[in-house]
Design a protein around this motif. Sequence first.
Motif, PDB file in Angstrom:
ATOM      1  N   ASP A 114     -36.361 -33.926  25.885  1.00 38.69           N
ATOM      2  CA  ASP A 114     -35.929 -34.128  27.323  1.00 38.69           C
ATOM      3  C   ASP A 114     -35.556 -32.337  27.632  1.00 38.69           C
ATOM      4  N   PRO A 165     -34.588 -30.239  30.501  1.00 34.83           N
ATOM      5  CA  PRO A 165     -34.414 -30.051  31.902  1.00 34.83           C
ATOM      6  C   PRO A 165     -35.058 -28.871  32.570  1.00 34.83           C
ATOM      7  N   VAL A 166     -35.567 -29.245  33.768  1.00 34.30           N
ATOM      8  CA  VAL A 166     -36.435 -28.350  34.457  1.00 34.30           C
ATOM      9  C   VAL A 166     -35.242 -27.058  34.905  1.00 34.30           C
ATOM     10  N   THR A 222     -34.243 -22.295  38.861  1.00 35.48           N
ATOM     11  CA  THR A 222     -33.867 -20.920  39.066  1.00 35.48           C
ATOM     12  C   THR A 222     -33.212 -20.216  37.959  1.00 35.48           C
ATOM     13  N   GLU A 249     -29.656 -23.128  31.984  1.00 34.08           N
ATOM     14  CA  GLU A 249     -28.231 -23.166  32.174  1.00 34.08           C
ATOM     15  C   GLU A 249     -27.872 -23.733  30.657  1.00 34.08           C
ATOM     16  N   LYS A 250     -26.335 -23.305  30.512  1.00 35.20           N
ATOM     17  CA  LYS A 250     -25.842 -23.386  29.346  1.00 35.20           C
ATOM     18  C   LYS A 250     -25.761 -24.872  28.808  1.00 35.20           C
ATOM     19  N   GLU A 251     -25.434 -25.734  29.909  1.00 33.33           N
ATOM     20  CA  GLU A 251     -25.815 -27.386  29.424  1.00 33.33           C
ATOM     21  C   GLU A 251     -26.813 -27.734  29.257  1.00 33.33           C
ATOM     22  N   ALA A 252     -27.921 -27.202  29.569  1.00 29.99           N
ATOM     23  CA  ALA A 252     -29.311 -27.610  29.336  1.00 29.99           C
ATOM     24  C   ALA A 252     -29.556 -27.148  27.838  1.00 29.99           C
ATOM     25  N   TYR A 260     -27.576 -29.417  25.588  1.00 25.75           N
ATOM     26  CA  TYR A 260     -28.406 -30.765  25.426  1.00 25.75           C
ATOM     27  C   TYR A 260     -29.647 -30.942  24.641  1.00 25.75           C
ATOM     28  N   HIS A 280     -29.036 -30.348  20.971  1.00 30.43           N
ATOM     29  CA  HIS A 280     -28.477 -31.550  20.388  1.00 30.43           C
ATOM     30  C   HIS A 280     -29.933 -32.585  19.973  1.00 30.43           C
ATOM     31  N   GLN A 281     -30.823 -32.381  20.878  1.00 25.72           N
ATOM     32  CA  GLN A 281     -31.776 -33.299  20.612  1.00 25.72           C
ATOM     33  C   GLN A 281     -33.014 -32.659  19.573  1.00 25.72           C
TER      34      GLN A 281
END
Lengths: 403, 382
Positions: free
Chosen positions: A144, A146-147, A150, A153-156, A159, A162-163
């Motif tokens: 997954d 994340p789009v 703009t 992002e750090k959290e993407a 995430y 991890h995957q």
Amino acid sequence: MSTPEEKKIKTDKRLREIMTEYYIEAKTPKEQTGKKIAWITSGGPVEPLHAMDVIPVYPENYGAMCGAAKMSTELCEKAEEMGYSTDLCSYARGDIACAEVNGGPIGGLPEPDMLICCNNICGTVLKWYEVLARYFGAPLFVLDTPVCHTGYEKEADTYVRHQIRDYVAFLENVCGKPFDYDRMTEVGALSVKAQKLWKKVLDTTMNKPAPMTCFDAFFHLAMIVTLRGTQTAVDYYEQLLAEMNDRIRKGISKVEPERYRLIWDNLPVWYKMRWFSDKFASHGAGFVADTYTSGWCGTLPHLDENDFLGSMAESYTRIFLNTGIDHMADNIVRMVEKYDAHGVVFHSNRSCKPYSFGQYDIQRIVRERTSKPCLMVEADMCDQRKFSESQVETRIDAFIEML
Amino acid sequence: MKEILERFEEIAADPGAYAVRWKTDTGRPVVGTFCSYAPEEIIYAAGALPFRMIGSGAEGGSDAYLQSYCCSVVKNTLDDALSGSLDFLDGVVFPHTCDSVQRLSDIFRLNLTGFFHTDVIMPANLGTKSAEAYTVSVLERMVRDLEKKVGTRVAKDDLSGAARVFNRIRRGLKRISRAAAENRIHIRSRNLHTISKAVMSMDPGEAAELLEQLCTFIQEEPVQDSGRLIRIGLTGSVCTAPSVYNTIEQAGGFVVFDDFCTMDRYFDFTVDESAEPLTGIARRYLEKAVCPCKHAGLYSRGERISRRAGELDAMGVIFLLLKFCDPHAFDYPYIRDMLEKRGIKSMVFELDDEQSVHAQFKTRCGAFMEMLQDMDRQQPDV
């Protein structure tokens, strides 16, 4: 003027040989090859599969083959009989039907041992692979991404990293052996090498006249999609690059004389490739670049060849289709400048909503920033029922006049 | 009860007018949301009114931005924004769901610059080990973003308070919907549609209060004879044509559940009030009735719809699919087959706009009800 024989790209033959060998191996009974089969989305991370000696199979690549062989429409109709809406992606419809009837030019794909779906290209693949997972009962891994409307992002990043670890664990589990990190390093380096070569091949069209068009690139793309991460792909693109440079030296191009240089946006119309190519060439117009094939080298700046696995999160998340339409427009503006193009043709592709919605805005931005004329043609990449030749022809003629 | 229903009807008839009044009365901002994955609690905790954009159906020029093969919910929402009828909004929040909404968000961001824009990129795969931590971090970013854009400070208590209010709304809607299915309140599916439409744009405090008042009208016993009505479940994305409820009822149907994003999937599951607020909100998004845009196992939607149909004794399920809505269209064949195996008949109808419903849906729905009635008559008495 070059002769038709001179115009032919000789490396085509090598691609056909390699792809034939590839499909023969994939369709050889698993007891003989000892290899597992993974079905994977076109934007999916294939390198770990090569590192684990798994044969990656691409339903989208096969969809393109079915489309080019004009076999998709019948398969789409079969899927519609099964209850799938005619408005769904024609790759997905064709593939779902193929699984049922073993259709298409090679009588269907070999049954998967696992399914790898990365939603960086669309949400459609998620639903499509769910259908496949229910049908085959094969384990499904979803990456997954994340789009990045703009920015990234750090959290993407956290995430997806991890995957990636989950992906490695998934492969270890399905393959029943530990992940080979050393082999992964080699595969990663080969992947970067092939992507760099692919970029160089695509950049040869900066030359005037261009030694090939995007319709050639659509064909030669098969290797970077399916076999990146292998020595075969590297050798192949070295050969293709050498031929392109040779053509440049000899002044050989596909469109002679090359009066207009154009950019193509979106997937090709597989069943009408020759028609589009001839139609534009008859006006002296050739497509020197496209947004689709360049997608397979577009994230090179985010790849670290010394830490391929570690940089996979960013490079797979930031592919152009997973960004905002303003970024996609910037990409086309850059292409117009880089390839010194006279105009842009947008394929409004009924099968691909994330690629097509937003094209009106992209077209406006490109016009404003480059003052180049743009043309929008509506079609579908595989479903011939959604293409009106006479309408498209009229629009092309009017567009050429504007050039 | 009549006054409460009239209040909901009045708001549902023109949610924009309500929002404008609310804004004038309170002096606080209004933030448009798209779909049931928009964290309303956070918007409310930031002092703003979450306003659900569904699309009125009025023309606004979306054809210049979106191709003909785009679904009506996406187009209608853009039409409303382009026509100026959403000019009262101070901002919009777009959660990531389907491909069309992904691009709608871009189109809003680039063309509708009169209000602020926030993307909330929720996970698409709800089942990973990292999904919860990721969702919490996305929500934290949203809080920081809204604080900046709305100009308020969001405290933990504000979030907990907002979660409690929205929990009251969800519990209220759930109780009323259940009571309606069990014929224990004088409310039909069309009323429920109106109520939920109003609730999604109302001051949450007022909405919770009205719903709780409405719950006092729930009876222990059936309120009317519904023995000969055919019990029907509805499933789909968003119902853009409320006349379908009347059509179903006129054909002898009695809607016992609907799985729309504006109904079941909106009010399903409450936030754990004992958890850290953002963790509680994040968990709800991972646990609630799933939208087909999300991945939560291979059979979760089918299981849920079959289970609901079984629990509420539905004889048939109508798939009201929006034309060009890919996620639902992909799920339809397997859920249809799953229902069939459990002896539940279904029919599919592709909704384009309100007009297509009148003639075609009436005919199709009538035939489906007749088939179910025949089956019902053939059932041996036990």
